[in-house]
Design a protein around this motif. Structure first.
Motif, PDB file in Angstrom:
ATOM      1  N   VAL A 117      -3.945   8.011   1.448  1.00 52.07           N
ATOM      2  CA  VAL A 117      -3.746   6.617   1.046  1.00 52.07           C
ATOM      3  C   VAL A 117      -4.046   6.513  -0.444  1.00 52.07           C
ATOM      4  CG1 VAL A 117      -4.450   4.233   1.417  1.00 52.07           C
ATOM      5  CG2 VAL A 117      -4.353   5.826   3.354  1.00 52.07           C
TER       6      VAL A 117
ATOM      7  N   GLU B  98       0.850  -1.191   0.000  1.00 56.38           N
ATOM      8  CA  GLU B  98       0.000   0.000   0.000  1.00 56.38           C
ATOM      9  C   GLU B  98       0.885   1.240   0.000  1.00 56.38           C
ATOM     10  OE1 GLU B  98      -3.826   0.411   2.417  1.00 56.38           O
ATOM     11  OE2 GLU B  98      -2.406   1.655   3.557  1.00 56.38           O
TER      12      GLU B  98
ATOM     13  N   GLU C   9      -8.067   9.602   4.005  1.00 60.01           N
ATOM     14  CA  GLU C   9      -6.990  10.510   4.390  1.00 60.01           C
ATOM     15  C   GLU C   9      -6.917  10.590   5.903  1.00 60.01           C
ATOM     16  OE1 GLU C   9      -7.140  13.730   0.659  1.00 60.01           O
ATOM     17  OE2 GLU C   9      -7.120  14.422   2.746  1.00 60.01           O
TER      18      GLU C   9
ATOM     19  N   SER D 257       1.241   5.538   0.198  1.00 56.51           N
ATOM     20  CA  SER D 257       0.615   6.726   0.777  1.00 56.51           C
ATOM     21  C   SER D 257       1.493   7.938   0.511  1.00 56.51           C
ATOM     22  CB  SER D 257       0.427   6.559   2.295  1.00 56.51           C
ATOM     23  OG  SER D 257      -0.392   5.453   2.599  1.00 56.51           O
TER      24      SER D 257
END
Length: 334
Positions: free
Chosen positions: A84, A65, A91, A67
């Motif tokens: 993200v 993931e 957020e 960010s």
């Protein structure tokens, strides 16, 4: 002329090589003169006191993931925005230790308090205490992460109750650029690293504004109150080096109340959730051990309660802890 040019280049490269060697040696000597606590403290202070903006990737097992983080420090207060970039949009907006989690699909804002160990932060307690549980050493050869030079730092556990870490901190600013969690076999089980970062740039207030208007959204504040689990009858023998950092009761939307105890050695964290045991419920973690990525989980029934013990620590540590927890009923005052 070509020959002279090549000779000049060789001499220049040789001279630069000497300068680079001297620079690296000097940096290594400074690093060796610092204690592990000093190095970790510098990383923590850099995460709090610097302006920076960048993208980082978090990997746990097959899950990755990304960010985007924007962090501002005005000399007194921190402000931060994390977007993200994968999966459902969300957020996180932070001012000091107050955090708002924005969920646009539900038009909901969740408000809670922030822990201090979120990347590129690292620590939960005084770094001096960490040296009782880990040996910290700084490498002599700089590496590169996100296009920046960083110093490698090995954090090796002194016993089997915790995992190790490999860190890389920016040589100019001490900002943490990369962190890996290492199991007892030397395997990387979790890692997080900047893929792009700018340090020291001006951060305008406009860069911290959320992507969505939230004026009419539902705001939900996480409800919790401090408690004393020992006074409530619970006996928890923390693993060596771990201390209690939080004891609270959390209340959820369905009015279910759950006690939570957080133990930490400064880097590793264990959470113990205690709730009344209801035989008709099916969502309990199965009795015994389970695993989700780098997180080990252990479920156990104690008296008329169900305990879920979880953390990014070895499974044997969780099992020993869970099996040692005791409950003694406390008589109600007359």
């Amino acid at each position: 002329m070509g020959t002279r040019m090549r000779l000049f280049e060789q001499q220049t490269l040789k001279r630069l090589g000497v300068l680079l060697t001297v620079s690296v040696c000097a940096w290594a000597q400074v690093a060796q003169a610092q204690s592990g606590a000093d190095v970790l403290r510098q990383i923590q202070e850099a995460a709090r006191q610097l302006n920076y903006v960048g993208v980082y990737a978090y990997q746990q097992g097959d899950h990755i993931e990304s960010s985007r983080i924007t962090h501002q420090f005005d000399g007194k207060h921190e402000k931060e925005r994390i977007e993200v970039l994968d999966g459902a949009p969300r957020e996180y907006l932070r001012t000091d230790d107050e955090v708002q989690c924005l969920l646009p699909e539900q038009k909901t804002v969740l408000r809670e308090r922030q822990r201090g160990d979120r990347f590129p932060g690292l620590l939960r307690i005084d770094p001096k205490s960490i040296e009782n549980n880990y040996s910290v050493s700084v490498g002599a050869v700089a590496l590169r992460v996100a296009g920046r030079h960083c110093r490698p730092i090995e954090v090796v556990p002194r016993d089997s109750h915790r995992y190790g870490y490999r860190l890389c901190a920016d040589t100019e600013s001490s900002l943490l650029l990369k962190a890996q969690m290492i199991d007892e076999r030397g395997t990387v089980i979790e890692q997080i690293a900047f893929t792009q970062v700018t340090i020291g740039a001006e951060i305008s207030d406009a860069m911290l504004v959320p992507a969505w208007p939230t004026k009419d959204w539902l705001t939900v504040r996480t409800q919790h109150q401090k408690i004393d689990l020992a006074a409530l009858g619970w006996r928890v023998n923390a693993p060596p080096g771990y201390v209690s950092t939080s004891e609270v009761t959390r209340e959820f939307a369905d009015r279910k109340r759950v006690h939570q105890l957080v133990l930490s050695d400064g880097l590793a964290t264990i959470s113990i959730f205690i709730e009344p045991y209801l035989p008709e419920r099916s969502e309990y973690v199965p009795q015994g051990a389970a695993q989700s990525g780098s997180v080990n989980i252990y479920g156990v029934r104690v008296a008329n309660y169900w305990l879920t013990v979880l953390g990014e620590v070895p499974a044997s540590t969780l099992e020993q802890l869970a099996q040692s927890i005791q409950y003694m009923s406390v008589a109600s005052p007359r």
